[in-house]
Design a protein around this motif. Sequence first.
Motif, PDB file in Angstrom:
ATOM      1  N   PRO A  44       0.714  -1.457   0.028  1.00 58.66           N
ATOM      2  CA  PRO A  44       0.183  -0.107   0.062  1.00 58.66           C
ATOM      3  C   PRO A  44       0.785   1.404   0.223  1.00 58.66           C
ATOM      4  O   PRO A  44       0.369   2.488  -0.217  1.00 58.66           O
ATOM      5  CB  PRO A  44      -0.819  -0.124   1.155  1.00 58.66           C
ATOM      6  CG  PRO A  44      -0.013  -1.038   2.320  1.00 58.66           C
ATOM      7  CD  PRO A  44       0.625  -2.047   1.320  1.00 58.66           C
ATOM      8  N   GLY A  45       2.153   1.099   0.341  1.00 61.94           N
ATOM      9  CA  GLY A  45       3.020   2.402   0.175  1.00 61.94           C
ATOM     10  C   GLY A  45       2.968   3.082  -0.979  1.00 61.94           C
ATOM     11  O   GLY A  45       2.964   4.343  -1.095  1.00 61.94           O
ATOM     12  N   TYR A  46       3.104   2.324  -2.166  1.00 60.78           N
ATOM     13  CA  TYR A  46       2.944   3.019  -3.231  1.00 60.78           C
ATOM     14  C   TYR A  46       1.909   3.695  -3.924  1.00 60.78           C
ATOM     15  O   TYR A  46       2.143   4.521  -4.636  1.00 60.78           O
ATOM     16  CB  TYR A  46       3.344   1.780  -4.447  1.00 60.78           C
ATOM     17  CG  TYR A  46       4.842   1.118  -4.323  1.00 60.78           C
ATOM     18  CD1 TYR A  46       6.026   1.826  -4.215  1.00 60.78           C
ATOM     19  CD2 TYR A  46       5.044  -0.357  -3.987  1.00 60.78           C
ATOM     20  CE1 TYR A  46       7.235   1.405  -4.167  1.00 60.78           C
ATOM     21  CE2 TYR A  46       6.273  -0.786  -3.903  1.00 60.78           C
ATOM     22  CZ  TYR A  46       7.409   0.168  -3.865  1.00 60.78           C
ATOM     23  OH  TYR A  46       8.683  -0.339  -3.772  1.00 60.78           O
ATOM     24  N   ALA A  47       0.861   3.061  -3.416  1.00 61.95           N
ATOM     25  CA  ALA A  47      -0.541   3.832  -3.320  1.00 61.95           C
ATOM     26  C   ALA A  47      -0.525   5.194  -2.914  1.00 61.95           C
ATOM     27  O   ALA A  47      -1.195   6.182  -3.294  1.00 61.95           O
ATOM     28  CB  ALA A  47      -1.674   3.021  -3.104  1.00 61.95           C
ATOM     29  N   LEU A  48      -0.092   5.154  -1.601  1.00 59.93           N
ATOM     30  CA  LEU A  48       0.058   6.213  -0.817  1.00 59.93           C
ATOM     31  C   LEU A  48       0.834   7.398  -1.747  1.00 59.93           C
ATOM     32  O   LEU A  48       0.554   8.564  -1.546  1.00 59.93           O
ATOM     33  CB  LEU A  48       0.511   6.132   0.537  1.00 59.93           C
ATOM     34  CG  LEU A  48       0.931   7.269   1.368  1.00 59.93           C
ATOM     35  CD1 LEU A  48      -0.326   7.974   1.596  1.00 59.93           C
ATOM     36  CD2 LEU A  48       1.583   7.121   2.645  1.00 59.93           C
ATOM     37  N   THR A  49       2.005   6.875  -2.257  1.00 58.27           N
ATOM     38  CA  THR A  49       2.961   7.840  -2.955  1.00 58.27           C
ATOM     39  C   THR A  49       2.204   8.235  -4.309  1.00 58.27           C
ATOM     40  O   THR A  49       2.295   9.621  -4.606  1.00 58.27           O
ATOM     41  CB  THR A  49       4.062   7.207  -3.344  1.00 58.27           C
ATOM     42  OG1 THR A  49       4.781   6.579  -2.519  1.00 58.27           O
ATOM     43  CG2 THR A  49       5.091   7.953  -4.170  1.00 58.27           C
TER      44      THR A  49
END
Length: 218
Positions: free
Chosen positions: A100-105
Amino acid sequence: MQKQDKTLFKTPFSAAYWRTAAGELKNIRILAFAALMIAACTALTLIPSIPTTDPNVRVTWGFLARAVCGMVGGPITALIFGVAEDTINFLIAPSGPYFPGYALTTMIGTMIYALFLYRVKFTPMSLVVRVFFAKLFTNILNVTLGALWSSILYSKGYIYYMVKSFWKNLVMLPVQTAMLFFLLVALIPILSRVGLIPRGDFGHKNKQKNKNEEPWET
């Protein structure tokens, strides 16, 4: 037909700005355009990246659709676009476990484009400045958060990934700024004519006045 709100804002630091941005979620045309930009991001991943003299640096294209979506839809639409785009692209072409970190970025990055480009009056010079700072802040985001996600997922430490990402994003900053500037020069008149943004060519004056809003008056 839904009447177009032609209000422009000097900065995003007003309640009226955020009310207008939230109102885009009720605009079927804006939501359809955001969905189109998700499809564009997916299509752009199929275009081969262009290598540079540095083997670790390649010219990619997805940021263009994210920037255009942020400019048209505003910061709140941008957040929804970000999570949807990242999730859909993962489902279409998964590469490892979902993180999910990439979605946040993607969410924050698209929102940054919106904060610099949504409902502002453009001149050629102001467009250059806004595009440059939008790219600068998104690249800083890529360096800081990208290095964090890589250090969590892979074997090396945060500083290693941050330094590696810093040079890549530094080299790409002028290239991406130029790419986005020329794309927006071509698209702004078109998007205005079809009623997706409340302005025409550079120098267009917004004559709408409303004491409860903060339009950019010339």
